[in-house]
Design a protein around this motif. Structure first.
Motif, PDB file in Angstrom:
ATOM      1  N   ALA A  27       0.902  -1.145   0.126  1.00 21.32           N
ATOM      2  CA  ALA A  27      -0.079  -0.206  -0.108  1.00 21.32           C
ATOM      3  C   ALA A  27       0.935   1.265   0.088  1.00 21.32           C
ATOM      4  O   ALA A  27       0.422   2.219  -0.943  1.00 21.32           O
ATOM      5  N   GLU A  28       1.860   1.248   0.772  1.00 22.93           N
ATOM      6  CA  GLU A  28       2.810   2.482   0.897  1.00 22.93           C
ATOM      7  C   GLU A  28       3.498   2.521  -0.347  1.00 22.93           C
ATOM      8  O   GLU A  28       3.772   3.568  -0.742  1.00 22.93           O
ATOM      9  N   PHE A  29       3.955   1.410  -1.066  1.00 21.53           N
ATOM     10  CA  PHE A  29       4.576   1.490  -2.338  1.00 21.53           C
ATOM     11  C   PHE A  29       3.929   2.109  -3.289  1.00 21.53           C
ATOM     12  O   PHE A  29       4.281   3.064  -4.173  1.00 21.53           O
ATOM     13  N   VAL A  30       2.459   1.810  -3.410  1.00 18.94           N
ATOM     14  CA  VAL A  30       1.818   2.169  -4.621  1.00 18.94           C
ATOM     15  C   VAL A  30       1.526   3.704  -4.366  1.00 18.94           C
ATOM     16  O   VAL A  30       1.253   4.573  -5.334  1.00 18.94           O
ATOM     17  N   ASN A  31       1.435   4.072  -3.257  1.00 18.93           N
ATOM     18  CA  ASN A  31       1.202   5.222  -2.654  1.00 18.93           C
ATOM     19  C   ASN A  31       2.194   6.363  -3.207  1.00 18.93           C
ATOM     20  O   ASN A  31       2.039   7.564  -3.587  1.00 18.93           O
ATOM     21  N   SER A  32       3.320   5.739  -3.079  1.00 22.63           N
ATOM     22  CA  SER A  32       4.556   6.694  -3.388  1.00 22.63           C
ATOM     23  C   SER A  32       4.917   6.730  -4.753  1.00 22.63           C
ATOM     24  O   SER A  32       5.248   7.801  -5.291  1.00 22.63           O
ATOM     25  N   VAL A  33       4.522   5.616  -5.505  1.00 23.91           N
ATOM     26  CA  VAL A  33       4.970   5.760  -6.926  1.00 23.91           C
ATOM     27  C   VAL A  33       3.627   6.621  -7.688  1.00 23.91           C
ATOM     28  O   VAL A  33       4.134   7.128  -8.972  1.00 23.91           O
ATOM     29  N   LYS A  34       2.532   6.384  -7.058  1.00 26.83           N
ATOM     30  CA  LYS A  34       1.322   7.286  -7.621  1.00 26.83           C
ATOM     31  C   LYS A  34       1.138   6.869  -9.178  1.00 26.83           C
ATOM     32  O   LYS A  34       1.187   7.755  -9.970  1.00 26.83           O
ATOM     33  N   PHE A  35       0.810   5.676  -9.107  1.00 24.71           N
ATOM     34  CA  PHE A  35       0.326   5.084 -10.354  1.00 24.71           C
ATOM     35  C   PHE A  35      -1.006   5.890 -11.099  1.00 24.71           C
ATOM     36  O   PHE A  35      -1.870   6.100 -10.046  1.00 24.71           O
ATOM     37  N   GLU A  36      -1.023   6.469 -12.093  1.00 24.36           N
ATOM     38  CA  GLU A  36      -2.191   7.239 -12.728  1.00 24.36           C
ATOM     39  C   GLU A  36      -3.342   6.453 -13.045  1.00 24.36           C
ATOM     40  O   GLU A  36      -4.575   6.793 -12.653  1.00 24.36           O
ATOM     41  N   HIS A  37      -3.208   4.915 -13.073  1.00 22.16           N
ATOM     42  CA  HIS A  37      -4.303   3.893 -13.272  1.00 22.16           C
ATOM     43  C   HIS A  37      -4.117   2.756 -12.389  1.00 22.16           C
ATOM     44  O   HIS A  37      -2.814   2.188 -12.675  1.00 22.16           O
ATOM     45  N   LEU A  38      -4.817   2.169 -11.908  1.00 20.39           N
ATOM     46  CA  LEU A  38      -4.652   1.087 -11.273  1.00 20.39           C
ATOM     47  C   LEU A  38      -5.836  -0.096 -10.787  1.00 20.39           C
ATOM     48  O   LEU A  38      -6.809   0.540 -10.569  1.00 20.39           O
ATOM     49  N   GLY A  39      -5.612  -1.242 -11.183  1.00 13.54           N
ATOM     50  CA  GLY A  39      -6.621  -2.341 -10.508  1.00 13.54           C
ATOM     51  C   GLY A  39      -5.920  -3.161  -9.954  1.00 13.54           C
ATOM     52  O   GLY A  39      -4.921  -3.700  -9.579  1.00 13.54           O
ATOM     53  N   CYS A  40      -6.846  -3.219  -8.701  1.00 11.45           N
ATOM     54  CA  CYS A  40      -6.446  -4.171  -7.496  1.00 11.45           C
ATOM     55  C   CYS A  40      -7.539  -5.269  -7.574  1.00 11.45           C
ATOM     56  O   CYS A  40      -8.810  -5.124  -7.354  1.00 11.45           O
ATOM     57  N   PHE A  41      -7.170  -6.692  -7.373  1.00 13.89           N
ATOM     58  CA  PHE A  41      -7.919  -7.843  -7.268  1.00 13.89           C
ATOM     59  C   PHE A  41      -7.432  -8.759  -5.985  1.00 13.89           C
ATOM     60  O   PHE A  41      -6.361  -8.880  -5.764  1.00 13.89           O
ATOM     61  N   PRO A  42      -8.657  -9.118  -5.336  1.00 15.32           N
ATOM     62  CA  PRO A  42      -8.051 -10.241  -4.102  1.00 15.32           C
ATOM     63  C   PRO A  42      -7.598 -11.479  -5.014  1.00 15.32           C
ATOM     64  O   PRO A  42      -8.170 -11.919  -5.983  1.00 15.32           O
ATOM     65  N   TYR A  43      -6.776 -12.106  -4.449  1.00 18.17           N
ATOM     66  CA  TYR A  43      -6.343 -13.311  -4.766  1.00 18.17           C
ATOM     67  C   TYR A  43      -7.461 -14.333  -4.977  1.00 18.17           C
ATOM     68  O   TYR A  43      -8.094 -14.648  -4.364  1.00 18.17           O
ATOM     69  N   SER A  44      -7.276 -15.105  -6.227  1.00 16.65           N
ATOM     70  CA  SER A  44      -8.050 -16.081  -6.671  1.00 16.65           C
ATOM     71  C   SER A  44      -7.432 -17.343  -6.800  1.00 16.65           C
ATOM     72  O   SER A  44      -6.417 -17.600  -7.512  1.00 16.65           O
ATOM     73  N   GLU A  45      -7.833 -18.389  -6.104  1.00 19.88           N
ATOM     74  CA  GLU A  45      -7.137 -19.744  -6.143  1.00 19.88           C
ATOM     75  C   GLU A  45      -7.885 -20.567  -7.308  1.00 19.88           C
ATOM     76  O   GLU A  45      -8.914 -20.659  -7.550  1.00 19.88           O
ATOM     77  N   GLU A  46      -6.929 -20.960  -8.074  1.00 25.38           N
ATOM     78  CA  GLU A  46      -7.151 -21.572  -9.549  1.00 25.38           C
ATOM     79  C   GLU A  46      -6.833 -22.927  -9.448  1.00 25.38           C
ATOM     80  O   GLU A  46      -5.721 -23.194  -9.194  1.00 25.38           O
ATOM     81  N   ASP A  47      -7.640 -23.813  -9.894  1.00 21.03           N
ATOM     82  CA  ASP A  47      -7.322 -25.230 -10.110  1.00 21.03           C
ATOM     83  C   ASP A  47      -6.070 -25.515 -10.633  1.00 21.03           C
ATOM     84  O   ASP A  47      -6.012 -24.918 -11.898  1.00 21.03           O
ATOM     85  N   GLY A  48      -5.228 -26.357 -10.164  1.00 21.84           N
ATOM     86  CA  GLY A  48      -4.105 -26.695 -10.798  1.00 21.84           C
ATOM     87  C   GLY A  48      -2.991 -25.747 -10.757  1.00 21.84           C
ATOM     88  O   GLY A  48      -1.756 -26.163 -11.239  1.00 21.84           O
ATOM     89  N   THR A  49      -2.913 -24.678  -9.973  1.00 24.83           N
ATOM     90  CA  THR A  49      -1.959 -23.867  -9.854  1.00 24.83           C
ATOM     91  C   THR A  49      -1.087 -24.070  -8.614  1.00 24.83           C
ATOM     92  O   THR A  49      -1.753 -24.530  -7.499  1.00 24.83           O
ATOM     93  N   PRO A  50       0.147 -23.813  -8.690  1.00 28.21           N
ATOM     94  CA  PRO A  50       0.982 -23.967  -7.508  1.00 28.21           C
ATOM     95  C   PRO A  50       0.220 -23.353  -6.133  1.00 28.21           C
ATOM     96  O   PRO A  50       0.460 -23.835  -5.104  1.00 28.21           O
ATOM     97  N   ALA A  51      -0.063 -21.858  -6.664  1.00 32.11           N
ATOM     98  CA  ALA A  51      -0.388 -21.143  -5.382  1.00 32.11           C
ATOM     99  C   ALA A  51      -1.611 -21.871  -4.595  1.00 32.11           C
ATOM    100  O   ALA A  51      -1.926 -21.424  -3.497  1.00 32.11           O
ATOM    101  N   ALA A  52      -2.263 -22.466  -5.638  1.00 33.83           N
ATOM    102  CA  ALA A  52      -3.526 -23.260  -4.843  1.00 33.83           C
ATOM    103  C   ALA A  52      -3.426 -24.150  -3.720  1.00 33.83           C
ATOM    104  O   ALA A  52      -4.122 -24.412  -2.830  1.00 33.83           O
ATOM    105  N   GLU A  53      -2.302 -24.851  -4.051  1.00 32.60           N
ATOM    106  CA  GLU A  53      -1.775 -25.814  -3.019  1.00 32.60           C
ATOM    107  C   GLU A  53      -0.971 -25.161  -1.934  1.00 32.60           C
ATOM    108  O   GLU A  53      -0.351 -25.858  -1.042  1.00 32.60           O
ATOM    109  N   MET A  54      -0.787 -24.092  -1.686  1.00 32.87           N
ATOM    110  CA  MET A  54       0.461 -23.443  -0.903  1.00 32.87           C
ATOM    111  C   MET A  54      -0.460 -23.309   0.527  1.00 32.87           C
ATOM    112  O   MET A  54      -1.730 -23.266   0.617  1.00 32.87           O
TER     113      MET A  54
END
Length: 441
Positions: free
Chosen positions: A319-346
Motif C-alpha cells: 500500500a505504501e509503495f503504490v502510494n509513493s509511486v502514484k500510478f495514474e491508473h490501477l486495478g487491484c484484485f483479491p487473490y483467486s485460487e485457481e485449479d491446478g496452479t501451484p499457489a492453490a496448493e500453498m
C-alpha cells in the motif's frame, strides 16, 4: 442462411475479444446475420473467460441468462467457446445439458460449421489440445472504428504461480512480424487510427521466433504505417522493460507515453512465491527511470492482495509503495485460487474476507490519487479522440493519450459539429468524479 441471426457475447480480456472477432468474420462469411444483442439472436455464442473466479462466475451467469432466454423461446441454440470451454469442456457438457455446443479454443475455426450442426439438432462437444488454436486471420472488428487491438502473441511462459493462463492457452507464441505489419496496414486502410498492442506479455515478443526481444523493432515498423496516429502498449513485464524499449517509446511520437505494467506486488518474498522477480527497490528504480526518460508518462498497473502467506506488514508495504509511486491508473484484485496452479496448493491461505478487505483499501486509496491526478490536469490542453455525444449532458466525450478504452476514464467537453473518430484539442476546465471536463478549442 441469411435469416438465421447469430449474437456474439465476448467476455474477459482483449485477447479473448480478438478470438471473438476472428469467429465473427467466419460466421458472417458463412452467410449468417450477426446481431448486436444476444436477445435478438437465434443462436447465441458465448465466448467465455476463465482466468479467475469472478470471471468464471460472470461466464456462468451469462450462460444461465441464455438458458433462460432459450426456455422462453427467444434463443434457439447456445454455443459456449473461449477459455472456460477450453478448461472445463466435460463440466460444461455434463452440468449444462441445455447448451447445444462447447468448443475448445482450437475449434474456433469450426464455429460456422458448429452453428449449422446445432441448427440441425446435433449436439457439438469439441475439446482442443493445449495451445493448438489459431491467432491469425481476418477479423470483424467489435471496437469503435477508430481503434483496434493488435495481438502480437498469445499464451504465456512466465508461469506465475497463481495464473491459469498457461493451462488454458499454452506456451507463449509470437506472430511473425510480417503478419502483424500486414494486419496493421489493413486496419489503417479501414480507418483505424489507434493500435492497442496486446499479448499475455508484449515485452516477450519475438523471443521464441527470433531468439531475441523484438518489440522495439516491431514498434518502429508500426510507426511507419500511414494513417496510424497512436500506438498504445498494454501488458508489459517489468523485467523486460529494456533500455532499448524505453528509448523507442521515448523517441517514437506515435507510441504513446502510456504503459501498462502489471506488477502484482512489491514485496520480494511474495514476488518469489508468485514465481516473479524483482522487489520494491528494483520496481521503484524502474518507474523512476521510466518517468525520467519518457515525458508525460502515464502508468497503469495491476495488483493482487491476499496472496498465500501475505502478512499484514507485507500488505502495508504494498500500500505504501503504490502510494509513493502514484500510478495514474490501477486495478487491484483479491487473490483467486485457481485449479491446478501451484499457489492453490500453498499453505497459509489468506481468508477470502481479508483478501477482499485489503483490495478495497488499495482501491479506495487509488480513488484519492486519481482525483489528485485529474485535478492536476485542469488548465492543460490535450489532443482528444471523439468517441460520442452524451445528449443528457449535451457534451461530447472521448479520450486523450492518458486513457485506454474500456478501462480508464473519459474527457467530457463542449464542442460543435464533431464526428466520432475525429481528433480535437480539448482544454481541461474541471474534474468531476475522476473524469475530466473541458472544451474543444
Amino acid at each position: 442462411m441469411s435469416e438465421i441471426k447469430v449474437g456474439m457475447v465476448s467476455l474477459g480480456c482483449p485477447k479473448n475479444q480478438c478470438d471473438a472477432e476472428l469467429m465473427m468474420k467466419k460466421i458472417s462469411g458463412a452467410g449468417f446475420r450477426l446481431v448486436p444483442e444476444a436477445g435478438l439472436a437465434d443462436v447465441v455464442v458465448i465466448n467465455t473467460c476463465g482466468f479467475i473466479q469472478s470471471a468464471k462466475e460472470e461466464a456462468i451467469e451469462e450462460i444461465m441468462e441464455a438458458i433462460s432466454r432459450k426456455n422462453d423461446g427467444i434463443n434457439k441454440k447456445i454455443i459456449v467457446t473461449g477459455c472456460l470451454a477450453q478448461r472445463y469442456p466435460k463440466q460444461m457438457d455434463e452440468e449444462f445439458p441445455e447448451i447445444d455446443g462447447v468448443l475448445g479454443l482450437g475449434c474456433n475455426d469450426d464455429i460456422a460449421q458448429a452453428i449449422k450442426d446445432v441448427l440441425n439438432d446435433k449436439r457439438v462437444i469439441k475439446e482442443s489440445p493445449l495451445g493448438r488454436y489459431n491467432i491469425e486471420g481476418d477479423r470483424l472488428l467489435s471496437t469503435m472504428p477508430h481503434y483496434a487491438y493488435l495481438r502480437i502473441a498469445d499464451g504465456c511462459d512466465n508461469r506465475c504461480s497463481y495464473c491459469a493462463i498457461p493451462y488454458i492457452r499454452g506456451g507463449f507464441r509470437s506472430r511473425p512480424s510480417e503478419n502483424i505489419i500486414k494486419e496493421a496496414r489493413e486496419l489503417a486502410g479501414r480507418g483505424v487510427k489507434e493500435l492497442i498492442v496486446i499479448a499475455q506479455d508484449t515485452t516477450r515478443y519475438g523471443e521464441d521466433l527470433y531468439k531475441r526481444l523484438m518489440l522495439p523493432e516491431l514498434l518502429d515498423q508500426l510507426c511507419e504505417i500511414d494513417g496510424i496516429k497512436w500506438i498504445r502498449l498494454l501488458y508489459c513485464y517489468p523485467e523486460r522493460m529494456t533500455d532499448r524499449l524505453i528509448d523507442t517509446i521515448a523517441k517514437q511520437e506515435k507510441v504513446l507515453p502510456y504503459i501498462d505494467i502489471p506488477i502484482q506486488h512489491c514485496n520480494r518474498d511474495i514476488l518469489r512465491s508468485m514465481n516473479r522477480t524483482g522487489d520494491e527497490q528494483t520496481l521503484w528504480d524502474l518507474f523512476a527511470k521510466l518517468r525520467n526518460r519518457i515525458p508525460g508518462l502515464v502508468l497503469r498497473t495491476t495488483l493482487i492482495t491476499g496472496f498465500p502467506g501475505e502478512t499484514e506488514e507485507q500488505f502495508v508495504e504494498l500500500a505504501e509503495f503504490v502510494n509513493s509511486v502514484k500510478f495514474e491508473h490501477l486495478g487491484c484484485f483479491p487473490y483467486s485460487e485457481e485449479d491446478g496452479t501451484p499457489a492453490a496448493e500453498m499453505e497459509n491461505q489468506v481468508p477470502q474476507s481479508e483478501r477482499e478487505h485489503r483490495s478495497e483499501i488499495i482501491t479506495e486509496q487509488q480513488e484519492i490519487r486519481a482525483a489528485d491526478f485529474c485535478g492536476e490536469q485542469i488548465g492543460k490542453t490535450f489532443e482528444t479522440v471523439v468517441e460520442g455525444y452524451d445528449r443528457y449532458f449535451e457534451m461530447y466525450f472521448g479520450r486523450s493519450y492518458m486513457f485506454a478504452p474500456e478501462i480508464d476514464g473519459m474527457i467530457y467537453f463542449k464542442g460543435k459539429g464533431l464526428k466520432t473518430g475525429e481528433f480535437v484539442n480539448v482544454r481541461i476546465t474541471e474534474s468531476v468524479e475522476n473524469n475530466l471536463i473541458g472544451e474543444a478549442i
